[in-house]
Motif scaffolding. Structure first.
Motif, short mmCIF file in Angstrom:
data_model
loop_
_atom_site.label_atom_id
_atom_site.label_comp_id
_atom_site.label_asym_id
_atom_site.label_seq_id
_atom_site.Cartn_x
_atom_site.Cartn_y
_atom_site.Cartn_z
N LEU A 1 -2.25 -10.18 28.38
CA LEU A 1 -1.55 -11.03 29.09
C LEU A 1 -1.80 -10.98 30.81
CD1 LEU A 1 1.88 -10.73 27.28
CD2 LEU A 1 0.00 -12.55 27.05
N SER A 2 -1.29 -11.95 31.40
CA SER A 2 -1.03 -11.87 32.93
C SER A 2 0.06 -10.81 33.16
CB SER A 2 -1.17 -12.98 33.54
OG SER A 2 0.19 -13.70 33.46
N GLU A 3 -0.10 -10.36 34.32
CA GLU A 3 1.21 -9.33 34.30
C GLU A 3 2.39 -10.28 34.81
OE1 GLU A 3 2.70 -5.95 37.87
OE2 GLU A 3 0.61 -6.74 37.95
N GLY A 4 2.27 -11.28 35.36
CA GLY A 4 3.41 -12.34 35.57
C GLY A 4 4.04 -12.74 34.30
N PHE A 5 3.15 -13.21 33.55
CA PHE A 5 3.83 -13.72 32.11
C PHE A 5 4.43 -12.53 31.37
CE2 PHE A 5 3.40 -14.86 27.69
CZ PHE A 5 4.18 -16.15 27.81
N PHE A 6 3.49 -11.62 31.34
CA PHE A 6 4.19 -10.26 30.80
C PHE A 6 5.56 -10.04 31.25
CE2 PHE A 6 5.01 -5.62 30.65
CZ PHE A 6 5.27 -5.52 29.32
N ILE A 7 5.91 -9.99 32.57
CA ILE A 7 7.13 -9.47 33.29
C ILE A 7 8.14 -10.62 32.60
CG2 ILE A 7 8.57 -9.34 35.24
CD1 ILE A 7 5.82 -8.06 36.35
N ARG A 8 8.09 -11.81 32.53
CA ARG A 8 9.02 -12.85 32.39
C ARG A 8 9.34 -12.88 30.90
NH1 ARG A 8 5.36 -16.18 35.30
NH2 ARG A 8 4.52 -17.26 33.53
N ALA A 9 8.27 -12.73 29.79
CA ALA A 9 8.30 -12.76 28.58
C ALA A 9 9.34 -11.55 28.18
CB ALA A 9 7.08 -12.83 27.79
N PHE A 10 8.85 -10.30 28.73
CA PHE A 10 9.60 -9.32 28.42
C PHE A 10 10.91 -8.98 28.70
CE2 PHE A 10 10.84 -4.67 28.46
CZ PHE A 10 10.40 -4.19 27.46
N LYS A 11 11.45 -9.64 29.80
CA LYS A 11 12.57 -9.50 30.38
C LYS A 11 13.38 -10.67 29.56
CE LYS A 11 15.66 -9.53 34.25
NZ LYS A 11 15.76 -9.44 35.76
N ALA A 12 13.04 -11.84 29.22
CA ALA A 12 13.39 -13.12 28.57
C ALA A 12 13.82 -12.28 27.08
CB ALA A 12 12.61 -14.08 28.34
N ALA A 13 13.04 -11.43 26.36
CA ALA A 13 13.10 -10.92 25.04
C ALA A 13 13.95 -9.62 25.01
CB ALA A 13 11.79 -10.69 24.28
#
Length: 283
Positions: free
Chosen positions: A197-209
Motif C-alpha cells: 500500500l501507499s503510506e498515506g492510504f495505509f495510515i488512513r485505513a489503519f486508523k479507521a479500522a
C-alpha cells in the motif's frame, strides 16, 4: 456475579475494582477458555488483537479475530463461549445494577472502534495498574463505555471503506510484521510496503479500522512486549527497553507513564499483587 476468564496461573495479575454500579476487571494477556450466561450486561474492551473461537446464544462455534482497541457488548442472559490460545489484555465492565441499557433492542457485538471508548478504557486501565484515582472518576469512565454501547445499539451507519480494507488477516499480518522486528527501529512506510500500500492510504485505513495511528499502535505493541518481559524475566529495565525497541530506559518509562499511568519499575514490583483497589483520593 462478576465475570472473568479462567486464566489459571495468571490469576495474580488480574486487577479488579468496584465503582458505583460497575464491577471492573482488567484481565492479562494469556490463554483462556470461558463459558457463562451473564445476569448483568457486560462491556468488553480489547486492548490487543487476539484470535480463537467463540459462540453467542448458539451452539455454533466459529473462529474470531478481535481488532485492537475495540469495544464489545454482551447483554444479560446471552450465553457465551470463548476460547483463545494467546488471549490479549482485556477490560471487562459489568453493570451489576442492570441500569445502563434500557428500552433498546439488545444484541451482542464486538470489534467496534470508538475514539471516546478507547480513551475511557485507557483511563480505567491506568487507574487499575496503579495511577491512584477517586472511585467516582473511574465510575464516570465506565459510564462512558456504556454510553458508547447505547450509541452503537442505535447506530445504522456503515463502516468506512478504508476500515473495511483492514481485514482480520491483514491486521494479523501487521502484528506479525511488527513483532518480528520489535527490537528494531521501524517506520510506518515499511509496514505499508509489506502490505503493498501507499503510506498515506495505509495510515488512513489503519486508523479507521483500529482508532489509532500506526505509530501509536507500534508503541502499544512495544509496551505489551515490555510488560511480558517485566513479568517473566530478570532483565534490568535498560535491557528490557532496548529489547522491545525503545531507544532508552527513559524513553520506555515515559511511554509507560503516559499510556499506562505507572512506571515500569512500579509495575514490576506490583506483579505479585492479586488485585489493586482504586484509592479513595487522588495523589
Amino acid at each position: 456475579m462478576p465475570l472473568s476468564r479462567n486464566v489459571g496461573d495468571f490469576d495474580h495479575l488480574i486487577r479488579t475494582t468496584k465503582a458505583g454500579p460497575f464491577y471492573i476487571t482488567l484481565l492479562p494477556r494469556c490463554s483462556y477458555e470461558v463459558s457463562y450466561r451473564p445476569n448483568q450486561s457486560a462491556v468488553g474492551f480489547a486492548f490487543e488483537s487476539q484470535s480463537g473461537v467463540h459462540a453467542f446464544a448458539s451452539d455454533r462455534v466459529t473462529p474470531f479475530r478481535t481488532k485492537p482497541n475495540s469495544l464489545a457488548f454482551v447483554p444479560r442472559e446471552c450465553e457465551v463461549f470463548s476460547s483463545s490460545k494467546n488471549g490479549g489484555e482485556y477490560l471487562l465492565v459489568v453493570d451489576e445494577a442492570n441500569s445502563q441499557i434500557e428500552n433498546q433492542v439488545l444484541r451482542h457485538f464486538n470489534n467496534v472502534i470508538d475514539p471516546a471508548a478507547i480513551a475511557a478504557a485507557q483511563r480505567i486501565r491506568s487507574a487499575l495498574l496503579g495511577s491512584a484515582r477517586e472511585a467516582l472518576w473511574v465510575e464516570e469512565n465506565a459510564g462512558v463505555l456504556f454510553e458508547r454501547i447505547r450509541k452503537e445499539l442505535n447506530a445504522s451507519s456503515k463502516e468506512a471503506r478504508e476500515a473495511r480494507w483492514m481485514t482480520p488477516a491483514r491486521l494479523k499480518l501487521i502484528d506479525e510484521f511488527i513483532d518480528s522486528r520489535i527490537s528494531q527501529e521501524l517506520r510506518v512506510a515499511e509496514i505499508a510496503v509489506a502490505l503493498g500500500l501507499s503510506e498515506g492510504f495505509f495510515i488512513r485505513a489503519f486508523k479507521a479500522a483500529t482508532g489509532k495511528s500506526p505509530h501509536s499502535y507500534l508503541i502499544d505493541r512495544r509496551l505489551a512486549h515490555a510488560r511480558v518481559l517485566l513479568r517473566t524475566s530478570a532483565h534490568d529495565l535498560c535491557d528490557v527497553a532496548l529489547t522491545v525497541g525503545f531507544s532508552s530506559h527513559a524513553h520506555m518509562t515515559a511511554a509507560f507513564t503516559h499510556r499506562l499511568g505507572v512506571t515500569p519499575g512500579r509495575l514490576r514490583a506490583a506483579m505479585g499483587c492479586r488485585s489493586d483497589s482504586i484509592a479513595t483520593r487522588r495523589k
